[in-house]
Design an enzyme around this catalytic site. Structure first.
Site, short mmCIF file in Angstrom:
data_model
loop_
_atom_site.label_atom_id
_atom_site.label_comp_id
_atom_site.label_asym_id
_atom_site.label_seq_id
_atom_site.Cartn_x
_atom_site.Cartn_y
_atom_site.Cartn_z
N GLU A 41 -9.36 -33.63 -29.91
CA GLU A 41 -9.07 -32.36 -29.24
C GLU A 41 -10.31 -31.46 -29.21
O GLU A 41 -10.95 -31.23 -30.24
CB GLU A 41 -7.94 -31.66 -29.98
CG GLU A 41 -7.51 -30.34 -29.37
CD GLU A 41 -6.40 -29.66 -30.15
OE1 GLU A 41 -5.78 -28.74 -29.60
OE2 GLU A 41 -6.15 -30.04 -31.33
N LYS A 111 -1.58 -28.29 -23.24
CA LYS A 111 -0.87 -28.24 -24.52
C LYS A 111 0.21 -27.17 -24.50
O LYS A 111 -0.05 -25.99 -24.21
CB LYS A 111 -1.89 -27.97 -25.63
CG LYS A 111 -1.34 -28.03 -27.04
CD LYS A 111 -2.47 -27.82 -28.05
CE LYS A 111 -2.02 -27.94 -29.49
NZ LYS A 111 -3.16 -27.77 -30.42
N CYS A 145 -2.35 -32.84 -29.96
CA CYS A 145 -2.25 -32.40 -31.36
C CYS A 145 -0.84 -31.99 -31.79
O CYS A 145 0.04 -32.83 -31.90
CB CYS A 145 -3.26 -31.27 -31.60
SG CYS A 145 -3.59 -30.93 -33.35
#
Length: 261
Positions: A41, A111, A145
């Site tokens: 990331e 995200k 993540c």
């Protein structure tokens, strides 16, 4: 599909250094016969949300994106990379993109589940479901993540047909339960594989875990790294070749679950 996971230490805001590490990993992955490289990331800029918000312009992000696409094209390998979004610093999120071996972007995702106060102050959360794209005969999903720690996020990818979910991550601290417990659970409950590529070592004031891993549909690790820099190369089975003990996707009562939630 043979994939490779890059695990290394980024230098905050040192784009040239970090891109050189990605390029070296892409070259090594291609030499190992991998068809796709998964990177951590925000690796090109380092995981420093506040500094990215304050110091990284939209033009710098566009430049990094072009150079990452060039790495994929030059090395002849598909690549998943994570960058700040291309919007202004006040409007952008954390993204993941899948580029093919010609450098063409096939899929992008923003995200949804931002982690912690610093990340939430620096980025905007996404609103769209996980991207799922077919590449070389396998359906690939993208998450970033913290997303993977929510069962709803992985289920959304699996319900859209993902066989392998690719997760750039930046997991710091002693969080062994994520790669060791949560990822196997996500794989088993959806009958899919997950690949999870992390930073390692000290970046700014964060000590990253490493422990990048690929987990198969039965929850077993297909390959994993320790806490040092490295490249993990793994052959990922098609979902039909190996699955968990129950067909949770087929048997779920989604209509009831939606009402309950």
């Amino acid at each position: 599909m043979r994939i490779a996971l890059m695990q290394d230490t980024a230098r905050p805001l040192e784009l040239e250094h970090n891109l050189a590490l990605i390029d070296a990993a892409a070259e090594q992955a291609g030499s190992s016969g991998a068809e796709l490289l998964l990177t951590p990331e925000l690796f090109a800029f380092g995981y420093v949300p506040a500094q990215i918000r304050e110091q990284v312009s939209a033009e710098a992000v566009d430049g990094a994106r072009s150079r990452l696409q060039k790495i994929a094209r030059t090395r002849g390998i598909a690549m998943v990379f994570s960058l700040p979004g291309g919007e202004s610093p006040e409007e952008r999120g954390i993204t993941a993109a899948l580029a093919d071996e010609y450098g063409a972007v096939l899929a992008e995702y923003q995200k949804v589940q931002l982690y912690g106060p610093e990340e939430k102050a620096a980025f905007r959360p996404g609103q769209k479901p996980p991207s799922v794209t077919s590449y070389r005969g396998m359906n690939l999903g993208l998450l970033v993540c913290y997303d993977v720690e929510f069962p709803e996020m992985v289920r959304a990818a699996a319900a859209r047909g993902a066989e392998l979910v690719l997760v750039p991550t930046a997991l710091a601290g002693d969080e062994a339960s994520v790669p060791g417990v949560l990822l196997p659970a996500r794989a088993i409950e959806n009958g899919i594989s997950l690949a999870y590529a992390n930073h390692c070592g000290m970046e700014a004031d964060l000590d990253f875990d490493g422990c990048s891993v690929v987990v198969g549909p039965s929850g077993q690790p297909l390959g994993e790294l320790g806490t040092e820099p490295g490249l993990l190369v793994v052959d990922v089975p098609a979902a039909a070749e190996e699955s968990g003990s129950a067909d949770y996707l087929q048997d779920r009562r989604a209509d009831l679950h939606r009402d309950w939630l």
